[in-house]
Design an enzyme around this catalytic site. Structure first.
Site, PDB file in Angstrom:
ATOM      1  N   ASP A  22     -53.906 -12.521 -11.956  1.00 28.20           N
ATOM      2  CA  ASP A  22     -55.355 -13.016 -11.200  1.00 28.20           C
ATOM      3  C   ASP A  22     -55.480 -13.755  -9.768  1.00 28.20           C
ATOM      4  O   ASP A  22     -54.010 -14.578  -9.704  1.00 28.20           O
ATOM      5  CB  ASP A  22     -55.687 -14.502 -12.231  1.00 28.20           C
ATOM      6  CG  ASP A  22     -57.617 -14.453 -12.077  1.00 28.20           C
ATOM      7  OD1 ASP A  22     -57.837 -13.686 -11.446  1.00 28.20           O
ATOM      8  OD2 ASP A  22     -57.600 -15.872 -12.138  1.00 28.20           O
ATOM      9  N   ASN A  24     -56.267 -11.731  -7.218  1.00 27.27           N
ATOM     10  CA  ASN A  24     -56.237 -10.653  -5.858  1.00 27.27           C
ATOM     11  C   ASN A  24     -58.051 -10.742  -4.956  1.00 27.27           C
ATOM     12  O   ASN A  24     -57.009 -10.649  -4.099  1.00 27.27           O
ATOM     13  CB  ASN A  24     -56.371  -9.179  -7.048  1.00 27.27           C
ATOM     14  CG  ASN A  24     -55.467  -9.310  -7.729  1.00 27.27           C
ATOM     15  OD1 ASN A  24     -53.963  -9.761  -7.660  1.00 27.27           O
ATOM     16  ND2 ASN A  24     -54.762  -7.731  -8.536  1.00 27.27           N
ATOM     17  N   ARG A  26     -59.173 -13.694  -4.035  1.00 31.28           N
ATOM     18  CA  ARG A  26     -58.926 -15.110  -3.574  1.00 31.28           C
ATOM     19  C   ARG A  26     -58.189 -14.784  -2.270  1.00 31.28           C
ATOM     20  O   ARG A  26     -57.719 -15.020  -1.355  1.00 31.28           O
ATOM     21  CB  ARG A  26     -59.549 -16.195  -4.444  1.00 31.28           C
ATOM     22  CG  ARG A  26     -59.956 -16.773  -4.865  1.00 31.28           C
ATOM     23  CD  ARG A  26     -59.028 -17.743  -6.325  1.00 31.28           C
ATOM     24  NE  ARG A  26     -58.996 -16.831  -7.339  1.00 31.28           N
ATOM     25  CZ  ARG A  26     -59.068 -16.951  -8.894  1.00 31.28           C
ATOM     26  NH1 ARG A  26     -58.770 -19.071  -8.463  1.00 31.28           N
ATOM     27  NH2 ARG A  26     -59.002 -16.974  -9.432  1.00 31.28           N
ATOM     28  N   HIS A  39     -55.986  -6.228  -5.116  1.00 33.54           N
ATOM     29  CA  HIS A  39     -55.744  -5.747  -5.838  1.00 33.54           C
ATOM     30  C   HIS A  39     -54.665  -4.792  -5.370  1.00 33.54           C
ATOM     31  O   HIS A  39     -53.292  -4.304  -6.156  1.00 33.54           O
ATOM     32  CB  HIS A  39     -56.953  -4.976  -6.527  1.00 33.54           C
ATOM     33  CG  HIS A  39     -58.161  -5.417  -7.189  1.00 33.54           C
ATOM     34  ND1 HIS A  39     -57.553  -6.676  -8.157  1.00 33.54           N
ATOM     35  CD2 HIS A  39     -59.316  -5.256  -6.739  1.00 33.54           C
ATOM     36  CE1 HIS A  39     -59.115  -7.205  -7.927  1.00 33.54           C
ATOM     37  NE2 HIS A  39     -59.922  -5.647  -7.119  1.00 33.54           N
ATOM     38  N   SER A  67     -59.941  -6.080 -17.808  1.00 37.77           N
ATOM     39  CA  SER A  67     -60.784  -6.596 -19.013  1.00 37.77           C
ATOM     40  C   SER A  67     -62.038  -5.709 -18.805  1.00 37.77           C
ATOM     41  O   SER A  67     -62.138  -5.225 -18.026  1.00 37.77           O
ATOM     42  CB  SER A  67     -60.863  -8.213 -19.264  1.00 37.77           C
ATOM     43  OG  SER A  67     -62.105  -8.078 -18.224  1.00 37.77           O
ATOM     44  N   THR A  68     -62.776  -5.781 -20.920  1.00 41.94           N
ATOM     45  CA  THR A  68     -63.748  -5.367 -20.809  1.00 41.94           C
ATOM     46  C   THR A  68     -64.967  -6.033 -20.224  1.00 41.94           C
ATOM     47  O   THR A  68     -65.791  -5.879 -20.441  1.00 41.94           O
ATOM     48  CB  THR A  68     -63.737  -5.178 -22.303  1.00 41.94           C
ATOM     49  OG1 THR A  68     -63.214  -6.889 -23.330  1.00 41.94           O
ATOM     50  CG2 THR A  68     -62.640  -4.237 -23.278  1.00 41.94           C
ATOM     51  N   ARG A  73     -68.367  -5.870 -12.393  1.00 43.11           N
ATOM     52  CA  ARG A  73     -67.776  -6.101 -11.197  1.00 43.11           C
ATOM     53  C   ARG A  73     -69.730  -5.284 -10.504  1.00 43.11           C
ATOM     54  O   ARG A  73     -69.525  -4.482 -11.573  1.00 43.11           O
ATOM     55  CB  ARG A  73     -67.010  -6.218 -11.393  1.00 43.11           C
ATOM     56  CG  ARG A  73     -65.846  -7.593 -12.166  1.00 43.11           C
ATOM     57  CD  ARG A  73     -64.543  -7.693 -11.178  1.00 43.11           C
ATOM     58  NE  ARG A  73     -63.930  -8.822 -11.696  1.00 43.11           N
ATOM     59  CZ  ARG A  73     -62.666  -9.281 -11.512  1.00 43.11           C
ATOM     60  NH1 ARG A  73     -61.801  -8.671 -10.385  1.00 43.11           N
ATOM     61  NH2 ARG A  73     -61.992 -10.314 -11.570  1.00 43.11           N
ATOM     62  N   LEU A 135     -37.816  -1.529 -21.744  1.00 53.58           N
ATOM     63  CA  LEU A 135     -38.705  -2.055 -21.170  1.00 53.58           C
ATOM     64  C   LEU A 135     -39.513  -1.529 -21.682  1.00 53.58           C
ATOM     65  O   LEU A 135     -40.404  -0.179 -21.565  1.00 53.58           O
ATOM     66  CB  LEU A 135     -38.583  -2.545 -19.824  1.00 53.58           C
ATOM     67  CG  LEU A 135     -40.198  -3.769 -19.971  1.00 53.58           C
ATOM     68  CD1 LEU A 135     -40.000  -4.894 -20.336  1.00 53.58           C
ATOM     69  CD2 LEU A 135     -40.420  -3.953 -17.922  1.00 53.58           C
ATOM     70  N   LEU A 199     -57.513 -18.160 -21.054  1.00 49.55           N
ATOM     71  CA  LEU A 199     -57.004 -16.575 -21.467  1.00 49.55           C
ATOM     72  C   LEU A 199     -57.740 -15.244 -21.046  1.00 49.55           C
ATOM     73  O   LEU A 199     -57.674 -14.251 -20.540  1.00 49.55           O
ATOM     74  CB  LEU A 199     -56.898 -16.554 -23.145  1.00 49.55           C
ATOM     75  CG  LEU A 199     -55.918 -17.492 -23.885  1.00 49.55           C
ATOM     76  CD1 LEU A 199     -55.842 -17.883 -25.208  1.00 49.55           C
ATOM     77  CD2 LEU A 199     -54.846 -16.545 -23.354  1.00 49.55           C
ATOM     78  N   SER A 200     -59.098 -15.460 -20.773  1.00 49.03           N
ATOM     79  CA  SER A 200     -59.990 -14.914 -20.571  1.00 49.03           C
ATOM     80  C   SER A 200     -59.790 -13.334 -21.314  1.00 49.03           C
ATOM     81  O   SER A 200     -59.128 -11.819 -21.078  1.00 49.03           O
ATOM     82  CB  SER A 200     -60.201 -14.169 -19.092  1.00 49.03           C
ATOM     83  OG  SER A 200     -59.961 -15.194 -18.473  1.00 49.03           O
TER      84      SER A 200
HETATM   85  C1  IPE Z   1     -58.940 -11.887 -16.608  1.00 47.34           C
HETATM   86  O1  IPE Z   1     -58.983 -12.320 -14.857  1.00 47.34           O
HETATM   87  C2  IPE Z   1     -59.016 -10.565 -16.095  1.00 47.34           C
HETATM   88  C3  IPE Z   1     -57.824  -9.749 -15.497  1.00 47.34           C
HETATM   89  C4  IPE Z   1     -57.268 -10.086 -15.111  1.00 47.34           C
HETATM   90  C5  IPE Z   1     -58.214  -8.053 -15.588  1.00 47.34           C
HETATM   91  P1  IPE Z   1     -60.601 -12.666 -14.313  1.00 47.34           P
HETATM   92  O2  IPE Z   1     -60.496 -12.885 -12.817  1.00 47.34           O
HETATM   93  O3  IPE Z   1     -61.632 -11.502 -14.593  1.00 47.34           O
HETATM   94  O4  IPE Z   1     -61.186 -13.730 -15.470  1.00 47.34           O
HETATM   95  P2  IPE Z   1     -62.263 -15.083 -15.365  1.00 47.34           P
HETATM   96  O5  IPE Z   1     -63.641 -13.893 -14.951  1.00 47.34           O
HETATM   97  O6  IPE Z   1     -61.813 -15.472 -13.982  1.00 47.34           O
HETATM   98  O7  IPE Z   1     -62.159 -15.704 -16.828  1.00 47.34           O
HETATM   99  C1  IPE Z   2     -57.326 -10.361 -10.664  1.00 45.69           C
HETATM  100  O1  IPE Z   2     -57.607 -10.589  -9.670  1.00 45.69           O
HETATM  101  C2  IPE Z   2     -57.343  -8.502 -11.087  1.00 45.69           C
HETATM  102  C3  IPE Z   2     -58.674  -8.018 -11.670  1.00 45.69           C
HETATM  103  C4  IPE Z   2     -59.417  -9.078 -12.805  1.00 45.69           C
HETATM  104  C5  IPE Z   2     -58.045  -6.527 -11.731  1.00 45.69           C
HETATM  105  P1  IPE Z   2     -59.250 -11.228  -9.591  1.00 45.69           P
HETATM  106  O2  IPE Z   2     -59.815  -9.722  -8.645  1.00 45.69           O
HETATM  107  O3  IPE Z   2     -59.984 -11.539 -10.820  1.00 45.69           O
HETATM  108  O4  IPE Z   2     -59.202 -12.188  -8.346  1.00 45.69           O
HETATM  109  P2  IPE Z   2     -59.724 -13.729  -8.588  1.00 45.69           P
HETATM  110  O5  IPE Z   2     -59.144 -14.083  -9.407  1.00 45.69           O
HETATM  111  O6  IPE Z   2     -61.277 -13.005  -8.169  1.00 45.69           O
HETATM  112  O7  IPE Z   2     -59.471 -13.955  -7.770  1.00 45.69           O
HETATM  113 MG    MG Z   3     -59.431 -12.817 -11.789  1.00 45.44          MG
END
Ligand code: IPE
Ligand code: IPE
Ligand code: MG
Length: 250
Positions: A22, A24, A26, A39, A67-68, A73, A135, A199-200
């Site tokens: 998480d 990317n 930001r 990403h 994630s589902t 987005r 692994l 945990l999302s």
């Molecule tokens: C969780 O991150 C999903 C992945 C890392 C793939 P999110 O950025 O989607 O989660 P929330 O929205 O902050 O809870």
């Molecule tokens: C996690 O980074 C990657 C995925 C969910 C695929 P984010 O895209 O959620 O980045 P932030 O949380 O908005 O910074």
């Molecule tokens: Mg995120």
């Protein structure tokens, strides 16, 4: 780059580590770049972490890549992530295979929104690396723990209705054995980068007794050293599994 493993207790390596990649977006925002650039920058972090897991001797590494809920987005970001996940597999597959990595996929792969090419490349990568034992790398793609548990419940109910089992036979072992990867061990350590503490919808069932580590760094800045730091922190924890301090159950 090699890690200094001298501080590590070889008898207490977490068997299964879950990664919530998480931060990317930001990371990209802070540089005036589009979210998709974040990403792309996260790829090097993931594969350095995979090499770190091999060095440390972690057996299972699960990476949450889509994630589902991420379908909500923008169309542009979803399209990029679909393409990127597929592109990354085809580019990295041979290297991972040479490193003894078994590639596995957990998620709702029947979702018609997943491009067919992507589905095909996931199946090919899994087949090619199926015999590797150093692994097990799980890509949690179009993954949601609630959906996973619902699907498992539905398949058990169908077996009961078909007379293959009785409702009494539905227990924790039967449910765990109906999840996306039935032989995947429970997760010992969950690491979420970015500083968020949630945990999302990741591995809700498997994380019943997991330890958590929340490094306050954005995913593209994560690397094998950050993984080692999380594992060292994990080794300082007192895992009890519901037992008392001096009598932890096996
Ligand atoms: C969780 O991150 C999903 C992945 C890392 C793939 P999110 O950025 O989607 O989660 P929330 O929205 O902050 O809870
Ligand atoms: C996690 O980074 C990657 C995925 C969910 C695929 P984010 O895209 O959620 O980045 P932030 O949380 O908005 O910074
Ligand atoms: Mg995120």
């Amino acid at each position: 780059m090699s890690l200094d493993l001298s501080g590590l207790d070889a008898d207490r390596i977490p068997r299964h580590v879950g990664l919530i990649l998480d931060g990317n977006g930001r990371w990209a925002n802070a540089r005036g770049l589009p979210r998709t650039a974040g990403h792309a920058a996260g790829e090097a972090a993931l594969f350095d972490t995979v090499e770190g897991a091999l060095e440390i001797g972690i057996e299972w590494l699960s990476a949450y890549t889509f994630s589902t809920e991420n379908w909500s987005r923008s169309e542009e970001e979803v399209e990029f992530l679909m393409w990127f996940n597929e592109d990354l597999l085809t580019r990295r597959r041979d290297d991972l295979h040479a490193q003894g990595v078994r590639m596995l996929f957990a998620g709702d792969m029947d979702d018609p929104r997943i491009p067919d090419r992507n589905r095909k490349h996931m199946a090919e990568a899994a087949e090619m690396t199926a015999g590797n034992t150093d692994l097990s790398l799980v890509f949690a793609f179009n993954y949601g723990s609630r959906r996973e548990i619902v699907e498992a419940t539905r398949s058990l109910a169908a077996r009961a209705v078909a007379g293959e089992m009785t409702p009494d036979e539905i227990d924790e072992t039967a449910l765990a054995g109906s999840l996306y990867i039935p032989y995947m061990p429970d997760v010992d350590l969950i690491i979420r980068s970015s500083g968020e503490h949630r945990l999302s919808n990741f591995l809700l069932w498997q994380a019943a007794y997991a330890e958590f580590h929340f490094p306050g760094i954005l995913w593209p800045d994560f690397d094998r050293q950050a993984l080692l730091d999380s594992v060292l922190d994990y080794q300082s924890r007192d895992r009890r599994f519901g037992g008392a301090e001096d009598q932890v159950p096996d």
